[in-house]
Enzyme design. Structure first.
Site, PDB file in Angstrom:
ATOM      1  N   SER A 195       9.192   4.759 -11.967  1.00 51.60           N
ATOM      2  CA  SER A 195       9.448   3.336 -11.667  1.00 51.60           C
ATOM      3  C   SER A 195      10.847   2.816 -11.812  1.00 51.60           C
ATOM      4  O   SER A 195      11.005   3.236 -12.652  1.00 51.60           O
ATOM      5  CB  SER A 195       8.371   2.363 -11.128  1.00 51.60           C
ATOM      6  OG  SER A 195       7.981   1.468 -10.789  1.00 51.60           O
ATOM      7  N   TYR A 209       1.508  -2.811 -15.410  1.00 52.24           N
ATOM      8  CA  TYR A 209       2.138  -1.276 -14.778  1.00 52.24           C
ATOM      9  C   TYR A 209       3.340  -0.804 -14.718  1.00 52.24           C
ATOM     10  O   TYR A 209       3.523   0.354 -15.548  1.00 52.24           O
ATOM     11  CB  TYR A 209       3.123  -2.084 -13.150  1.00 52.24           C
ATOM     12  CG  TYR A 209       2.683  -1.105 -12.019  1.00 52.24           C
ATOM     13  CD1 TYR A 209       2.419   0.157 -11.721  1.00 52.24           C
ATOM     14  CD2 TYR A 209       4.933  -0.975 -11.799  1.00 52.24           C
ATOM     15  CE1 TYR A 209       2.538   0.937 -10.639  1.00 52.24           C
ATOM     16  CE2 TYR A 209       5.507   0.269 -10.742  1.00 52.24           C
ATOM     17  CZ  TYR A 209       4.322   0.538 -10.390  1.00 52.24           C
ATOM     18  OH  TYR A 209       4.680   1.527  -9.461  1.00 52.24           O
TER      19      TYR A 209
HETATM   20  N1  LIG Z   1       5.926   1.852  -3.335  1.00 50.06           N
HETATM   21  C1  LIG Z   1       6.812   1.773  -4.045  1.00 50.06           C
HETATM   22  O1  LIG Z   1       7.632   0.498  -3.881  1.00 50.06           O
HETATM   23  C2  LIG Z   1       6.867   2.691  -5.510  1.00 50.06           C
HETATM   24  C3  LIG Z   1       8.163   2.191  -6.390  1.00 50.06           C
HETATM   25  C4  LIG Z   1       7.822   2.166  -8.131  1.00 50.06           C
HETATM   26  C5  LIG Z   1       7.175   3.740  -8.164  1.00 50.06           C
HETATM   27  N2  LIG Z   1       5.912   4.771  -7.219  1.00 50.06           N
HETATM   28  C6  LIG Z   1       4.939   4.912  -6.938  1.00 50.06           C
HETATM   29  O2  LIG Z   1       4.710   5.806  -6.248  1.00 50.06           O
HETATM   30  C7  LIG Z   1       3.527   6.910  -6.453  1.00 50.06           C
HETATM   31  C8  LIG Z   1       3.549   6.477  -5.073  1.00 50.06           C
HETATM   32  O3  LIG Z   1       2.709   5.692  -4.594  1.00 50.06           O
HETATM   33  P1  LIG Z   1       2.775   4.732  -3.356  1.00 50.06           P
HETATM   34  O4  LIG Z   1       3.930   3.938  -3.399  1.00 50.06           O
HETATM   35  O5  LIG Z   1       3.378   5.939  -2.686  1.00 50.06           O
HETATM   36  O6  LIG Z   1       1.456   4.085  -3.007  1.00 50.06           O
HETATM   37  P2  LIG Z   1       0.527   4.569  -1.459  1.00 50.06           P
HETATM   38  O7  LIG Z   1      -0.361   3.415  -2.300  1.00 50.06           O
HETATM   39  O8  LIG Z   1       0.595   4.952  -0.918  1.00 50.06           O
HETATM   40  O9  LIG Z   1      -0.383   6.044  -2.117  1.00 50.06           O
HETATM   41  C9  LIG Z   1      -0.397   6.278  -3.624  1.00 50.06           C
HETATM   42  C10 LIG Z   1      -1.404   7.357  -3.520  1.00 50.06           C
HETATM   43  O10 LIG Z   1      -2.296   7.658  -4.442  1.00 50.06           O
HETATM   44  C11 LIG Z   1      -4.270   7.686  -4.491  1.00 50.06           C
HETATM   45  N3  LIG Z   1      -4.799   7.732  -5.845  1.00 50.06           N
HETATM   46  C12 LIG Z   1      -4.565   6.290  -6.316  1.00 50.06           C
HETATM   47  N4  LIG Z   1      -5.515   6.563  -7.065  1.00 50.06           N
HETATM   48  C13 LIG Z   1      -5.424   7.833  -6.945  1.00 50.06           C
HETATM   49  C14 LIG Z   1      -5.997   8.639  -7.851  1.00 50.06           C
HETATM   50  N5  LIG Z   1      -7.193   8.195  -9.670  1.00 50.06           N
HETATM   51  N6  LIG Z   1      -6.839   9.879  -8.207  1.00 50.06           N
HETATM   52  C15 LIG Z   1      -6.057  10.643  -7.201  1.00 50.06           C
HETATM   53  N7  LIG Z   1      -5.447   9.822  -5.913  1.00 50.06           N
HETATM   54  C16 LIG Z   1      -5.454   8.545  -6.422  1.00 50.06           C
HETATM   55  C17 LIG Z   1      -4.147   6.415  -3.525  1.00 50.06           C
HETATM   56  O11 LIG Z   1      -5.368   7.160  -2.463  1.00 50.06           O
HETATM   57  C18 LIG Z   1      -3.084   6.858  -1.370  1.00 50.06           C
HETATM   58  O12 LIG Z   1      -3.135   8.004  -1.453  1.00 50.06           O
HETATM   59  C19 LIG Z   1       3.020   5.969  -7.704  1.00 50.06           C
HETATM   60  O13 LIG Z   1       2.813   6.017  -8.489  1.00 50.06           O
HETATM   61  C20 LIG Z   1       3.442   4.425  -7.968  1.00 50.06           C
HETATM   62  O14 LIG Z   1       2.926   4.123  -8.815  1.00 50.06           O
HETATM   63  C21 LIG Z   1       5.897   3.454  -5.910  1.00 50.06           C
END
Ligand SMILES: NC(=O)c1ccc[n+]([C@@H]2O[C@H](COP(=O)([O-])OP(=O)(O)OC[C@H]3O[C@@H](n4cnc5c(N)ncnc54)[C@H](O)[C@@H]3O)[C@@H](O)[C@H]2O)c1
Length: 288
Positions: free
Chosen positions: A139, A152
């Site tokens: 992130s 986080y």
């Molecule tokens: N959205 C943002 O602004 C952002 C910014 C920086 C980093 N990220 C990172 O990007 C990645 C994806 O996040 P996103 O934004 O698409 O979120 P999201 O919540 O839309 O998708 C995350 C997915 O991970 C799945 N998940 C959660 N826990 C799980 C587990 N224990 N086993 C299997 N699947 C699991 C959820 O069911 C969901 O489908 C994450 O690692 C998040 O930390 C997101």
């Protein structure tokens, strides 16, 4: 990696957000997908949306044994992975003083240990391929820390540290390792998070979701295409979004002082609230 055609690509957390967008784009590029998530109905809907029958499985990435069993299945059924994207992640928003250990461990088991299991379980398969890639989604908050994101931040800094060590260890192999640093991406992350307190004195989960949507500048499709481009260009560190580039620069220029800037940011966040009265807004939500 020139392209993803016929490459076996594993994506964790594939049912939503960045993972879902990655799956849809890789499907259009004729990759063979192995998709896992805890959310089976969203995973099935994704497989329908691709129009192809990719391998899908319900999997909790925090379950080490289940991750290794899944890796064995990918080896047997698909001939092993060429690309592994450890993307599944969750968020907790709470000050360190008030952070509950259960929430802290829940987050670390998924964000950090899930990434470790996904890396170690699939490394032997990747080493058998003529070219391969492992991608760990950290992130912007793996580059700098902000108040209420201690758990986080710690997990995402840990992903970066782990991945950079891996990059050095894999230098003489055909595997590239990438750490990915998105800024705010419009996904379900805030809705799926445990939100207690956020910067700007914001409390309550709906207010946290609203705040997140105001500071997310990039959509998931754009994030996925930047990530895939970064793999193809062998970028060891992939930044996503204008906020990621801008704040990474601030942190590089003012490594000792950037945390002081957050009192200013908190005031800005309060200004961004349409009513300019975040507390009243939250009181309304919590009373509803
Ligand atoms: N959205 C943002 O602004 C952002 C910014 C920086 C980093 N990220 C990172 O990007 C990645 C994806 O996040 P996103 O934004 O698409 O979120 P999201 O919540 O839309 O998708 C995350 C997915 O991970 C799945 N998940 C959660 N826990 C799980 C587990 N224990 N086993 C299997 N699947 C699991 C959820 O069911 C969901 O489908 C994450 O690692 C998040 O930390 C997101």
């Amino acid at each position: 990696m020139k392209n993803f055609r016929s490459k076996v690509v594993v994506i964790t957390g594939a049912a939503s957000g960045i993972g879902r967008a990655l799956a849809l784009q890789l499907d259009r590029q004729d990759a063979v997908l192995a998709l896992v998530d805890r959310d089976t109905s969203a995973l099935a809907a994704l497989n329908d949306a691709t129009g192809h029958r990719h391998l899908t499985q319900e999997l909790d990435v925090a379950d080490r044994k289940a991750v290794y069993q899944f890796a064995a299945r990918v080896s047997t059924e698909l001939g092993g992975a060429d690309v592994v994207i450890n993307n599944a992640g969750v968020a907790v928003s709470q000050t360190i003083a008030d952070l509950d250990y259960d929430d802290f461990e829940w987050l670390f088991n998924i964000n950090f240990w899930g990434m470790v299991y996904g890396t170690k379980a699939f490394l032997p398969q990747l080493l058998n391929k003529p070219e391969a890639a492992i991608i760990n989604v950290s992130s912007l908050f793996g580059l700098l820390s902000i108040p209420t994101q201690g758990a986080y931040n710690a997990s995402k800094f840990a992903i970066r540290g782990f991945t950079e060590a891996l990059q050095a260890e894999l230098k003489r192999t055909k595997i590239t390792a990438h750490s990915v640093h998105p800024g705010g991406i419009r996904t379900n992350i805030a809705r799926n998070a445990r939100l207690y307190q956020a910067p700007g004195g914001i409390t309550g989960s709906q207010a946290g979701v609203d705040l997140f949507s105001r500071i997310s500048f990039t959509d998931a499709e754009k994030a996925a295409s930047i990530l895939l481009d970064g793999i193809q260009r062998k970028r060891s560190r992939i930044l996503i979004g204008p906020d990621a580039f801008a704040l990474d620069l601030v942190q590089r220029l003012f490594p000792k002082y950037y945390t002081d800037a957050f009192s200013l940011l908190e005031r800005l966040i309060n200004r961004l609230e349409p009513s300019s009265k975040v507390d009243k807004h939250i009181t309304k939500i919590t009373q509803a």
